[in-house]
Design a protein around this motif. Structure first.
Motif, PDB file in Angstrom:
ATOM      1  N   ALA A 123     -71.499  41.138  95.167  1.00 59.94           N
ATOM      2  CA  ALA A 123     -72.241  40.248  96.619  1.00 59.94           C
ATOM      3  C   ALA A 123     -73.957  40.911  96.466  1.00 59.94           C
ATOM      4  O   ALA A 123     -74.065  41.731  95.513  1.00 59.94           O
ATOM      5  CB  ALA A 123     -71.082  41.019  97.388  1.00 59.94           C
ATOM      6  N   TYR A 124     -74.693  40.162  97.116  1.00 61.54           N
ATOM      7  CA  TYR A 124     -76.290  40.582  97.213  1.00 61.54           C
ATOM      8  C   TYR A 124     -76.765  40.456  98.458  1.00 61.54           C
ATOM      9  O   TYR A 124     -76.514  39.698  99.502  1.00 61.54           O
ATOM     10  CB  TYR A 124     -76.720  39.633  95.997  1.00 61.54           C
ATOM     11  CG  TYR A 124     -77.098  38.753  96.601  1.00 61.54           C
ATOM     12  CD1 TYR A 124     -78.432  38.478  96.450  1.00 61.54           C
ATOM     13  CD2 TYR A 124     -75.634  37.524  96.990  1.00 61.54           C
ATOM     14  CE1 TYR A 124     -78.852  36.900  97.754  1.00 61.54           C
ATOM     15  CE2 TYR A 124     -76.965  36.190  97.487  1.00 61.54           C
ATOM     16  CZ  TYR A 124     -78.069  36.041  97.664  1.00 61.54           C
ATOM     17  OH  TYR A 124     -77.768  34.722  97.994  1.00 61.54           O
ATOM     18  N   LEU A 193     -71.032  45.793  89.256  1.00 58.97           N
ATOM     19  CA  LEU A 193     -70.315  44.916  88.405  1.00 58.97           C
ATOM     20  C   LEU A 193     -69.752  45.943  87.246  1.00 58.97           C
ATOM     21  O   LEU A 193     -70.957  46.125  86.219  1.00 58.97           O
ATOM     22  CB  LEU A 193     -69.971  43.879  88.094  1.00 58.97           C
ATOM     23  CG  LEU A 193     -71.169  42.876  88.766  1.00 58.97           C
ATOM     24  CD1 LEU A 193     -71.197  40.942  88.588  1.00 58.97           C
ATOM     25  CD2 LEU A 193     -70.212  42.766  89.957  1.00 58.97           C
ATOM     26  N   SER A 194     -68.570  46.246  87.026  1.00 54.69           N
ATOM     27  CA  SER A 194     -67.622  47.300  86.367  1.00 54.69           C
ATOM     28  C   SER A 194     -66.800  46.388  85.036  1.00 54.69           C
ATOM     29  O   SER A 194     -65.898  45.528  85.084  1.00 54.69           O
ATOM     30  CB  SER A 194     -67.220  47.809  87.156  1.00 54.69           C
ATOM     31  OG  SER A 194     -66.855  48.902  85.382  1.00 54.69           O
ATOM     32  N   GLY A 195     -67.107  46.432  84.119  1.00 59.64           N
ATOM     33  CA  GLY A 195     -66.882  45.525  82.791  1.00 59.64           C
ATOM     34  C   GLY A 195     -67.423  45.781  81.887  1.00 59.64           C
ATOM     35  O   GLY A 195     -68.341  46.155  81.527  1.00 59.64           O
ATOM     36  N   ILE A 278     -70.596  38.826  82.607  1.00 64.81           N
ATOM     37  CA  ILE A 278     -69.597  40.298  82.254  1.00 64.81           C
ATOM     38  C   ILE A 278     -67.357  39.768  82.861  1.00 64.81           C
ATOM     39  O   ILE A 278     -67.817  39.403  83.402  1.00 64.81           O
ATOM     40  CB  ILE A 278     -69.628  41.399  83.439  1.00 64.81           C
ATOM     41  CG1 ILE A 278     -69.104  42.430  83.201  1.00 64.81           C
ATOM     42  CG2 ILE A 278     -69.939  40.473  84.876  1.00 64.81           C
ATOM     43  CD1 ILE A 278     -70.243  44.188  84.184  1.00 64.81           C
ATOM     44  N   ARG A 279     -67.348  40.529  81.645  1.00 61.49           N
ATOM     45  CA  ARG A 279     -65.743  40.383  82.151  1.00 61.49           C
ATOM     46  C   ARG A 279     -65.357  41.844  83.291  1.00 61.49           C
ATOM     47  O   ARG A 279     -64.847  42.782  82.239  1.00 61.49           O
ATOM     48  CB  ARG A 279     -64.626  40.254  80.982  1.00 61.49           C
ATOM     49  CG  ARG A 279     -63.605  40.021  81.076  1.00 61.49           C
ATOM     50  CD  ARG A 279     -62.106  40.493  79.723  1.00 61.49           C
ATOM     51  NE  ARG A 279     -63.024  42.279  79.374  1.00 61.49           N
ATOM     52  CZ  ARG A 279     -61.735  42.521  78.149  1.00 61.49           C
ATOM     53  NH1 ARG A 279     -61.274  41.668  77.512  1.00 61.49           N
ATOM     54  NH2 ARG A 279     -62.016  43.905  77.796  1.00 61.49           N
ATOM     55  N   VAL A 280     -64.858  41.789  83.854  1.00 62.88           N
ATOM     56  CA  VAL A 280     -64.828  42.679  84.863  1.00 62.88           C
ATOM     57  C   VAL A 280     -63.231  43.868  84.463  1.00 62.88           C
ATOM     58  O   VAL A 280     -62.735  42.555  84.203  1.00 62.88           O
ATOM     59  CB  VAL A 280     -64.880  42.597  86.506  1.00 62.88           C
ATOM     60  CG1 VAL A 280     -66.104  41.674  86.557  1.00 62.88           C
ATOM     61  CG2 VAL A 280     -63.358  41.031  86.749  1.00 62.88           C
ATOM     62  N   MET A 293     -67.634  37.196  85.365  1.00 59.80           N
ATOM     63  CA  MET A 293     -68.942  37.198  86.357  1.00 59.80           C
ATOM     64  C   MET A 293     -69.463  36.334  86.154  1.00 59.80           C
ATOM     65  O   MET A 293     -69.996  37.354  84.990  1.00 59.80           O
ATOM     66  CB  MET A 293     -68.480  38.296  87.157  1.00 59.80           C
ATOM     67  CG  MET A 293     -66.855  37.923  88.251  1.00 59.80           C
ATOM     68  SD  MET A 293     -66.653  39.646  89.571  1.00 59.80           S
ATOM     69  CE  MET A 293     -68.202  39.144  90.977  1.00 59.80           C
ATOM     70  N   VAL A 294     -70.692  36.339  86.857  1.00 57.97           N
ATOM     71  CA  VAL A 294     -72.089  36.249  86.888  1.00 57.97           C
ATOM     72  C   VAL A 294     -72.949  37.256  86.917  1.00 57.97           C
ATOM     73  O   VAL A 294     -73.508  37.405  88.426  1.00 57.97           O
ATOM     74  CB  VAL A 294     -72.636  34.930  86.950  1.00 57.97           C
ATOM     75  CG1 VAL A 294     -74.146  34.127  86.954  1.00 57.97           C
ATOM     76  CG2 VAL A 294     -71.708  33.474  86.565  1.00 57.97           C
ATOM     77  N   ILE A 295     -73.739  37.481  85.866  1.00 55.43           N
ATOM     78  CA  ILE A 295     -74.466  38.455  86.552  1.00 55.43           C
ATOM     79  C   ILE A 295     -76.033  38.733  86.450  1.00 55.43           C
ATOM     80  O   ILE A 295     -77.048  38.039  87.276  1.00 55.43           O
ATOM     81  CB  ILE A 295     -75.160  40.148  84.846  1.00 55.43           C
ATOM     82  CG1 ILE A 295     -73.418  40.756  85.130  1.00 55.43           C
ATOM     83  CG2 ILE A 295     -76.180  40.879  85.352  1.00 55.43           C
ATOM     84  CD1 ILE A 295     -73.632  41.434  83.643  1.00 55.43           C
TER      85      ILE A 295
END
Length: 435
Positions: A123-124, A193-195, A278-280, A293-295
């Motif tokens: 989210a941004y 995002l954490s992962g 990123i693999r969350v 998810m896309v960084i």
């Protein structure tokens, strides 16, 4: 055919190494190139963004294809420059149109694109100097750490991850006040995002696509992923967690919607797409734990990932590029080498801060079990006319190796790294250890 490759870094040396193996290529030009690329083709002292000089070169040498390595000429519109010139329009440029290059040229555009096409991302919101107060309000709705991204190109330095709200508010003011010049006149703030991250590379002709070998790069200068961010200290391919289940999700939820979205928006895109994923490790609004998810998007191959990925492409890269140019990529065959490939970056002391240039590099001719890609080098001519390869950048040499597994490939690169000598040389000895 005669092929022109634009760029001067390790990515371009790795591309030149692969392109030069193709029987389809009679002559390779690299503009401007480096001390390593001159061994694979003809370096031409022209900047990758000097379109007028490149036009003259292409016409005088009868060049049949242009492959763009770095992002700057793509964001500046080299694809459109060729398409709009009657003398150049028949020459394929491997790289997106200027509109497509906005996926990297503008973080705000990229995030909006992902939102429009339901591609999973953080989210941004985007803020300007006039909406600074609203930006601070938005920061207070997020949990630390806080992610601030300059909207425009910053040579990999425009992303800040900050541990406290106070630091985030202060840095937001600095960014909007001109910390990165015009590039940060707009700032994207997004949830953290954490992962664990990886880089997925896609080659597309605008309709069909090929997913190239997946890699993981290491950005921090210090071992254990500590210290300042760099342009990349090494890379590993394949990536163990990017298994068939994970990659099926990547293809279905990210790759296909990206290609379809570009087509739906009328964006001419023929070239590489870099998906920073990123693999969350926990659930988010648009993904479950373990999902991709896309960084970020990049509109070219990554560096130093290319120095590993090129080793794992077993088929003729130029044949694939012809498929992009002719719009029949789906008919071409991509072969992936099953071996592990790694790249370890040798950097100048002081990098990514202040560092000195011009140090002689020795031992390059003693490396036998690895492939040496030059990143920041040039040839210096002594008073007696002799030539010497010297350092000319922060990231100097990428030492790339094959192995039956990651440990074997890394051991080869580390042994080769010890053979190459220049003053204040430094490299990380823990590349791939987190895998």
């Amino acid at each position: 055919m005669k092929l022109l490759l634009l760029g001067s870094g390790g990515r371009e040396h790795a591309l030149a190494w692969k392109i030069s193996q193709s029987p389809l290529v009679d002559k390779l030009f690299i503009a401007p190139g480096n001390a390593g690329t001159r061994l694979l083709g003809q370096n031409v002292n022209i900047s990758a963004t000097d379109f007028a000089a490149l036009r003259q070169l292409v016409l005088s040498e009868g060049i049949d294809m242009v492959v763009v390595g770095p992002e700057a000429p793509l964001v500046a519109g080299i694809y459109d420059y060729f398409r709009g010139d009657d003398a150049l329009c028949h020459i394929p440029v491997i790289g997106p149109s200027q509109a497509g290059a906005e996926l990297e040229g503008s973080k705000d555009f990229a995030k909006g694109f992902m939102q429009r096409h339901a591609i999973p991302t953080a989210a941004y919101r985007t803020f300007t100097p006039e909406t600074l107060a609203a930006g601070k309000d938005f920061l207070r709705t997020l949990q630390p750490p806080y992610v601030l991204k300059a909207d425009g190109l910053c040579a990999g330095k425009g992303v800040l991850i900050l541990p406290t709200l106070e630091e985030a508010e202060r840095e937001l003011e600095e960014m909007l006040g001109g910390m990165f010049g015009e590039a940060s006149r707009r700032v994207v703030i997004e949830e953290y995002l954490s992962g664990i991250e990886c880089s997925v590379f896609v080659l597309t002709d605008g309709s069909d696509y090929k997913i190239l070998p997946v890699a993981k790069d290491y950005k921090r200068i210090g071992e254990g992923d500590t210290g300042l961010n760099t342009g990349g200290m090494g890379s590993v391919s394949p990536v163990p967690f990017a298994d068939s289940v994970f990659m099926q999700k990547v293809e279905e939820r990210i790759v296909r919607p990206t290609i379809a979205g570009l087509k739906a928006e009328g964006i001419d895109y023929r070239g590489f797409i870099f998906l920073g994923l990123i693999r969350v490790d926990r659930a988010y609004s648009c993904a479950e734990a373990g999902d991709p998810m896309v960084i970020e998007y990049n509109v070219r191959m990554g560096d130093p990932e290319t120095e590993s990925v090129m080793l794992r492409i077993g088929s003729d890269l130029v044949d694939l590029l012809q498929g992009v140019a002719e719009g029949n990529l789906g008919e071409r065959r991509l072969v992936i080498d099953p071996r592990t490939a790694v790249s370890v970056m040798l950097v100048s002391g002081g990098y990514p801060g202040h560092y000195d240039k011009g140090f002689p590099i020795t031992g390059l001719d003693t490396v036998e079990e690895s492939i040496v890609f030059h990143a920041g080098t040039k040839v210096a001519v002594a008073e007696d006319g002799s030539e010497q390869v010297v350092t000319d950048g922060g990231r100097v040499i990428a030492v790339s190796s094959y192995g039956a597994d990651r440990a074997e490939a890394l051991a080869a690169s580390f042994r080769s790294a010890q053979r190459i000598v220049f003053e204040k040389k430094y490299f990380r000895r823990d590349i791939g250890s987190d895998l």
